[in-house]
Design an enzyme around this catalytic site. Structure first.
Site, short mmCIF file in Angstrom:
data_model
loop_
_atom_site.label_atom_id
_atom_site.label_comp_id
_atom_site.label_asym_id
_atom_site.label_seq_id
_atom_site.Cartn_x
_atom_site.Cartn_y
_atom_site.Cartn_z
N ASN A 156 -3.80 1.71 23.38
CA ASN A 156 -3.70 2.24 21.98
C ASN A 156 -3.11 1.46 21.19
OD1 ASN A 156 -4.65 4.48 20.44
ND2 ASN A 156 -2.67 4.63 19.93
N GLU A 157 -3.38 1.17 19.91
CA GLU A 157 -2.71 0.35 19.14
C GLU A 157 -1.39 -0.62 19.67
OE1 GLU A 157 -1.20 3.00 16.51
OE2 GLU A 157 -2.95 3.09 15.42
N GLU A 316 -9.26 5.52 13.98
CA GLU A 316 -8.56 6.67 13.39
C GLU A 316 -8.23 6.57 11.76
OE1 GLU A 316 -4.50 6.69 15.02
OE2 GLU A 316 -5.29 6.20 17.24
N TRP A 324 4.64 10.60 9.77
CA TRP A 324 5.64 9.47 9.77
C TRP A 324 6.31 8.65 8.48
CZ3 TRP A 324 2.90 5.49 8.21
CH2 TRP A 324 1.51 5.45 8.34
N GLU A 364 4.00 15.20 16.56
CA GLU A 364 2.91 14.94 15.72
C GLU A 364 2.23 16.17 15.22
OE1 GLU A 364 1.46 10.21 16.18
OE2 GLU A 364 0.57 11.71 17.70
N LYS A 365 3.08 17.42 15.28
CA LYS A 365 2.73 18.80 15.03
C LYS A 365 2.33 18.96 13.68
CE LYS A 365 7.28 20.62 15.60
NZ LYS A 365 7.78 19.55 16.38
N HIS A 367 1.02 16.51 11.75
CA HIS A 367 0.11 15.47 11.32
C HIS A 367 -1.27 16.34 11.05
CE1 HIS A 367 -2.70 11.90 11.51
NE2 HIS A 367 -1.54 11.26 11.54
C1 GAL Z 1 -1.58 5.93 15.25
C2 GAL Z 1 -1.76 6.30 16.69
C3 GAL Z 1 -2.00 7.75 16.82
C4 GAL Z 1 -1.48 8.72 16.21
C5 GAL Z 1 -1.59 8.47 14.73
C6 GAL Z 1 -0.77 9.35 13.68
O1 GAL Z 1 -0.82 4.88 15.00
O2 GAL Z 1 -2.71 5.39 17.29
O3 GAL Z 1 -1.70 8.02 18.33
O4 GAL Z 1 0.15 8.62 16.55
O5 GAL Z 1 -1.06 7.09 14.43
O6 GAL Z 1 -0.73 8.83 12.39
#
Ligand code: GAL
Length: 677
Positions: A156-157, A316, A324, A364-365, A367
């Site tokens: 992932n990324e 995504e 964040w 990430e709750k 998000h």
């Molecule tokens: C991306 C990541 C995800 C999640 C998302 C939140 O960079 O792949 O797992 O963290 O950001 O914005």
């Protein structure tokens, strides 16, 4: 590429992918059934599963527990939801880091990072590579034939949180990489210019990563370390992808991160893209950016460039706020739908999200997700259902390509990374902001823009923009020259063509790589103070940069009107071969770029497909004699367009004209096709 379209529908007809990351392991099984029911209600057809599941799939080394994943995949399959299955290598479990502490990454200042967040590994760690390969093998052996699985999501990324690493294992890998690249230590010394500051190396064993040191590190060493770090992670990807490909014919991808990967977080996506079966990308809006929708458009155009114009997948984006940024601003009404449609307009065949269900615990709750904490009875979920219905009507565009781009923006990874090195004339001058300035002016003008490298085939374009391509190879310069010779129009900005691939100055007057084709010779740079501007005789004022130079064969279009370089050429045009080459020696305002580009466009005979107010985005996709116009209205006014065809979202013919509401979207299958790319 072995990729056409994902089998997302039972009848085999194409569909735009819609869904997102799904983490059943974070929820009780009772919730899973509700998830599948609500996914169905929303029109979700594709979810990514297992991305961060390593710790639960392999509770101890060589001990695997797949029961929960079996059940989750079966449930999704029963609901008709397809799966993009991860190999779960993104985040090693605590037991792994505890057992192999040398696998943890080391920062530039020598601090070894701990675990407890994610992606805590060094790409050169043999233990990490062995363990991720073993896990990948188990996963692909078990699920290659699962009927829900339609593609593979490696890691992932890459590079998001742990790249580059400065540990001793990385040092050894770097030394091997240098041996392979240069052959002899003398070649390294030559490339790195080590006669400077007593940096001469007598053996590869003496070479370290560019760790924290007293002052500026050797710039070529830094550049090579970024190249190495990207290659080292690419080796990880390739090893895992090879295991998957040996067991499964399904497409393999890893999700990119748009234009966010600079010198200090280096992934060379142009190189990586060639190794994907399908390119995929993650994009997040910067809330505190009034033109973030244009930044989205630019990123999508860049990703389409990486894919060489082929359709790509948006892996995504967010339904609303992220977690964040300093202030995580919710999306406004209609913004999510506009954003998703922008990506599809610009070549995406999927609009996936992070994530399906908003988390209850963890970092990430807060998000956003497709299903918010408030649940089904929420404005957000109703918008999600609406988006799902819209995308459900767009299956026919799958596989089509964006057409109508007469303009290409040149974007080389090395040029960007080298522009971000330190000890330069000005900290304000790097590739991405100048690229954005030009893209924004073109976006406002209604033009569609592609991205390519300096060495790519540019014959399909009429205009090539070269924004702060500070590093330029001989091959890149020759290709741009050939483009102009054969009739193209080149527009190069300041601080382009200055150094070669080793970051050595091209001597004899700037910009050495392009002086002849531009018909100019710059003698000295005069960067500006942060808030300073410099008046020009045409095109308004410049910022960031000015310079003293003379024209050899070019015609002056604007001079600096004040300051130490008053009277020197700021904007020029040179007739060269069958084409012409413009040079812009300062950073213009958006208005200045637009005014200059009006001249360029007139000369190159290019016009936007339709004339629309600024920030009404119109993009064309085309395939086998059918064309679609995507219209996304970012303004607060309704807009009327002359477009004849069928409005797919409304399900009715336009009768020749179409009104798109303020903030609204439309997709029209045109009665007169535009022609394929
Ligand atoms: C991306 C990541 C995800 C999640 C998302 C939140 O960079 O792949 O797992 O963290 O950001 O914005």
């Amino acid at each position: 590429m072995a990729f056409e379209h994902l089998p997302l529908r039972d009848d085999g007809s194409p569909a735009i992918g819609f869904g997102g990351d799904y983490y059943p392991e974070q929820w009780d099984r009772a919730v899973w059934k509700e998830d599948v029911a609500l996914m169905t209600e929303a029109g979700v057809n594709l979810v990514s599963v297992g991305i961060f599941s390593w710790a639960l799939l392999e509770p101890a080394e060589g001990v695997y527990e797949f029961g929960w994943l079996d059940d989750a995949l079966d449930l999704l399959h029963e609901g008709g939801i397809r799966v993009d299955l991860a190999n779960a290598s993104a985040s090693p479990p605590p037991w792994f880091s505890h057992k192999y502490p040398q696998s943890l990454p080391v920062r530039i200042d020598g601090v070894r990072l701990g675990y407890g967040s994610r992606q805590a590994f060094c790409s050169s760690s043999a233990d990490y590579r062995r363990a991720s390969a073993a896990l990948t093998t188990k996963i692909v052996e078990r699920y290659a034939a699962h009927p829900a699985v339609v593609m593979w999501h490696v890691h992932n990324e890459y590079g998001c949180h742990n790249d580059p690493c400065y540990c001793d294992a990385s040092q050894a890998s770097f030394q091997s990489w240098l041996r392979a690249k240069y052959g002899t230590i003398e070649a390294v010394n030559e490339a790195w210019g080590t006669a400077f500051w007593s940096q001469h190396y007598y053996s590869f064993d003496e070479i370290t990563p560019p760790r924290a040191t007293g002052t500026f590190i050797n710039p070529t060493q830094r550049l090579d370390y970024s190249r190495f770090s990207s290659d080292d992670l690419l080796e990880c990807f390739e090893a895992e992808a090879a295991i998957i490909r040996a067991h499964s014919p399904l497409p393999v991808t890893t999700n990119f991160m748009g234009l966010t990967m600079g010198l200090d977080r280096p992934i060379d996506y142009w190189k990586w893209a060639d190794r994907m079966d399908v390119v995929s990308n993650d994009h997040y809006l910067i809330a505190d950016d009034a033109r973030n929708f244009q930044e989205l458009a630019m990123t999508s155009d860049y990703i389409r460039g990486l894919a060489d114009g082929a359709p790509w997948l948006l892996m995504e984006h967010s339904s609303s706020a992220v977690n964040w940024q300093p202030r995580n601003i919710a999306k406004k009404p209609g913004e999510m739908i506009r954003n998703s449609l922008q990506h599809v307009a610009r070549g995406a065949d999927a609009a996936l999200f992070f994530q399906w269900r908003a988390a209850r615990a963890g970092s990430e709750k807060f998000h956003s997700a497709l299903l918010p904490h408030a649940g089904r009875d929420s404005t957000l979920f109703r918008d999600v259902v609406k988006l799902g219905a819209y995308l459900g009507k767009l299956g026919e565009v799958v596989g089509s390509r964006v057409v109508g781009a007469d303009i290409v923006i040149i974007n080389d990874t090395d040029a960007r990374w080298a522009s971000e090195l330190d000890a330069h004339p000005s900290i304000d001058v790097t590739t991405v902001p100048e690229t954005r300035l030009w893209h924004d002016a073109l976006y406002r003008g209604g033009y569609t823009t592609d991205f390519r490298r300096a060495t790519d085939d540019l014959s399909g374009y009429r205009v090539a923009i070269v924004p702060v391509q500070y590093l330029m190879t001989d091959a890149g310069a020759a290709n741009l020259r050939g483009f102009v010779e054969s009739g193209g129009t080149l527009v190069a900005t300041y601080f382009s063509g200055i150094v070669n691939e080793n970051d050595h100055i091209r001597l004899g007057g700037y910009p050495g790589a392009l002086s002849e084709v531009l018909g100019i010779r710059i003698e000295e740079f005069f960067p500006l103070l942060q808030s300073e501007t410099i008046a020009l005789s045409e095109f308004g004022a410049g910022s960031k940069w000015s310079e003293r130079g003379t024209v050899s064969s070019a015609r002056v279009l604007a001079e600096y009107a004040s300051g130490p370089v008053q009277g020197s050429a700021a904007v020029t045009r040179n007739a060269f071969g069958k084409g012409s080459a413009y040079y812009v020696g300062t950073s213009l305002t958006t208005g200045g770029v637009s005014a200059l580009f009006a001249q360029v466009a007139a000369e190159a005979s290019i016009t936007p497909f339709v004339s629309v107010p600024q920030d009404v985005e119109v993009v064309l996709r085309s395939n086998a004699g059918t064309s679609w116009a995507f219209v996304i209205n970012h303004t607060s006014e309704d807009v009327a367009l002359s477009l004849d065809g069928v409005d797919l979202l409304a399900g009715s013919p336009t009768g020749g004209s179409l009104t798109v509401d303020a903030g609204g979207v439309a997709v029209v299958r045109l009665s007169t096709p535009i022609g394929d790319s």
